[in-house]
Design a protein around this motif. Structure first.
Motif, PDB file in Angstrom:
ATOM      1  N   ILE A  45      82.018  47.914  47.598  1.00  0.00           N
ATOM      2  CA  ILE A  45      81.945  48.396  46.253  1.00  0.00           C
ATOM      3  C   ILE A  45      82.646  48.933  45.610  1.00  0.00           C
ATOM      4  N   HIS A  46      83.928  48.936  45.597  1.00  0.00           N
ATOM      5  CA  HIS A  46      84.961  49.081  44.615  1.00  0.00           C
ATOM      6  C   HIS A  46      86.252  48.456  45.759  1.00  0.00           C
ATOM      7  N   ILE A  58      81.947  57.364  42.348  1.00  0.00           N
ATOM      8  CA  ILE A  58      81.705  56.249  42.841  1.00  0.00           C
ATOM      9  C   ILE A  58      80.441  57.173  42.360  1.00  0.00           C
ATOM     10  N   ASP A  59      79.274  56.387  41.779  1.00  0.00           N
ATOM     11  CA  ASP A  59      77.595  56.584  41.841  1.00  0.00           C
ATOM     12  C   ASP A  59      76.862  56.525  43.012  1.00  0.00           C
ATOM     13  N   LYS A  62      75.451  53.421  41.732  1.00  0.00           N
ATOM     14  CA  LYS A  62      75.960  51.306  41.831  1.00  0.00           C
ATOM     15  C   LYS A  62      76.118  51.011  43.867  1.00  0.00           C
ATOM     16  N   LYS A  65      72.521  49.734  43.538  1.00  0.00           N
ATOM     17  CA  LYS A  65      72.515  48.196  43.143  1.00  0.00           C
ATOM     18  C   LYS A  65      73.046  47.466  43.890  1.00  0.00           C
ATOM     19  N   ASN A 197      82.391  60.515  35.331  1.00  0.00           N
ATOM     20  CA  ASN A 197      81.735  59.350  36.439  1.00  0.00           C
ATOM     21  C   ASN A 197      80.583  58.425  34.390  1.00  0.00           C
ATOM     22  N   GLU A 199      78.774  57.112  34.479  1.00  0.00           N
ATOM     23  CA  GLU A 199      77.124  56.866  33.880  1.00  0.00           C
ATOM     24  C   GLU A 199      76.495  58.126  34.136  1.00  0.00           C
TER      25      GLU A 199
END
Lengths: 207, 154
Positions: A45-46, A58-59, A62, A65, A197, A199
């Motif tokens: 993820i990251h 981290i949302d 994400k 997705k 965040n 987003e």
């Protein structure tokens, strides 16, 4: 065909080191068939890099997705919190004992001065003299027999309230201080998860 | 009828009015102070904390009455100043309990003001917070003793 259900619950707070590749398995609890879970939990993820701030949010979107891109036939169900906060673990600076002693002395002297001011403010000396006279019938300008137990009781009351006798606890429940620390951390986390965040705050029209 | 009888009557009437006003004033003042005191105790949460520590939730009604009876007795003693001539060893216990109560209040106040979580975060000593707590406790004890033994003579 969507046939595999994946249940995901984001963790609240995760610690990571610099240059760690954070995967879904680190960020969330996953419930699914064993092989599906294996596949999902290793999706990266990251990548933590040096330029990242200390806290990364981290949302959950994400994560969804990332799963959808790799395995479009998995159906993702999320529950619990919507963000995970990654705390980048920079080599911990241990606090210098000098600072600790300074803070300790600050609190010690401050607490002592505060209680003296309080006693003067409410004329505690007069009250004690009067109380001593009422109970024993003797006049005593310095009723230390009353005042020394009072002073010890003062400390005892504070220990009682915070439920802490050095490392020993009086009973098993969390002390108000621990609850307060938890609430404070919770409030900080909430602030970070909204403000850090990208987003969660978007400008629809730019003026 | 002698004229002075009338004067006495008027005087008595005005006395009754005065007393009534005094009673209403006293009652009103007491009501405000009592309500304020209870509100203060409630905000600081000293009684819930004590019941939690001693696991005596069922007796909370009696604790309420303890506070009420204590407040009324205290106000009566402070206004009338009776002399009891009891053995002086009794003041040791009264002093100890008074101290514990004030200590509880002080601790609750520190807690309400949210001093510790912020301090621990800023200085970064979250795991050594017990020692900071002890600094305050010892500071209170030392300050109090210093005040009574040395400071009041200056």
């Amino acid at each position: 065909m969507k046939d595999e259900m994946v249940y995901i619950r984001m963790r609240h707070r995760v610690q990571a080191t610099i240059s760690q590749n954070v995967k879904i398995g680190d960020l969330a609890q996953i419930v699914a068939n064993d092989d599906v879970r294996q596949l999902v939990s290793v999706i990266p993820i990251h990548q933590v890099i040096k330029e990242d701030k200390k806290l990364i949010v981290i949302d959950v979107m994400k994560v969804i997705k990332a799963i959808n891109e790799k395995y479009p036939n998995f159906e993702v169900q999320t529950m619990g919190v919507a963000q995970t906060i990654i705390e980048v673990f920079i080599k911990k600076k241990s606090i210098k004992p000098v600072y600790f002693i300074a803070v300790w002395l600050l609190l010690f002297i401050g607490a002592g001065l505060a209680v003296m001011n309080f006693h003067e403010d409410v004329s505690m000396q007069e009250v004690h003299q009067k109380l001593y006279e009422i109970i024993t019938g003797e006049e005593n300008p310095k009723p230390l027999l009353l005042q020394i137990p009072y002073s010890i009781g003062l400390g005892l009351g504070m220990i009682l309230f915070f439920n802490h006798l050095f490392k020993k606890r009086i009973n098993e429940e969390p002390s108000p201080l621990e609850v307060e620390m938890f609430n404070y951390q919770q409030a900080l986390d909430h602030y970070v998860s909204v403000h850090e965040n990208s987003e969660s705050e978007t400008k629809i029209n730019d003026h | 009828m002698f004229p002075f009888m009338k004067i006495v009557k008027v005087k008595r009437k005005s006395m009754i009015i005065n007393y009534t006003i005094a009673i209403i004033l006293g009652l009103g003042g007491g009501l405000a102070v009592g309500a304020g005191f209870v509100a203060f105790l409630t905000v600081l949460g000293v009684i819930p904390r004590l019941t939690q520590l001693t696991k005596t939730k069922n007796y909370i009604r009696f604790y309420e009455w303890g506070v009420i009876v204590g407040a009324v007795t205290g106000s009566w003693i402070s206004l009338r100043e009776p002399i009891f001539r009891l053995p002086s060893i009794l003041v040791v216990f009264i002093g100890l309990f008074a101290g514990v109560f004030v200590g509880l209040l002080a601790a609750a106040l520190t807690e309400v003001l949210n001093v510790f979580p912020i301090l621990a975060k800023r200085v970064g000593v979250a795991e050594k917070i017990t020692y900071l707590l002890m600094a305050i406790v010892f500071g209170k004890i030392f300050g109090s003793l210093f005040h009574w033994i040395y400071f009041v003579d200056r």
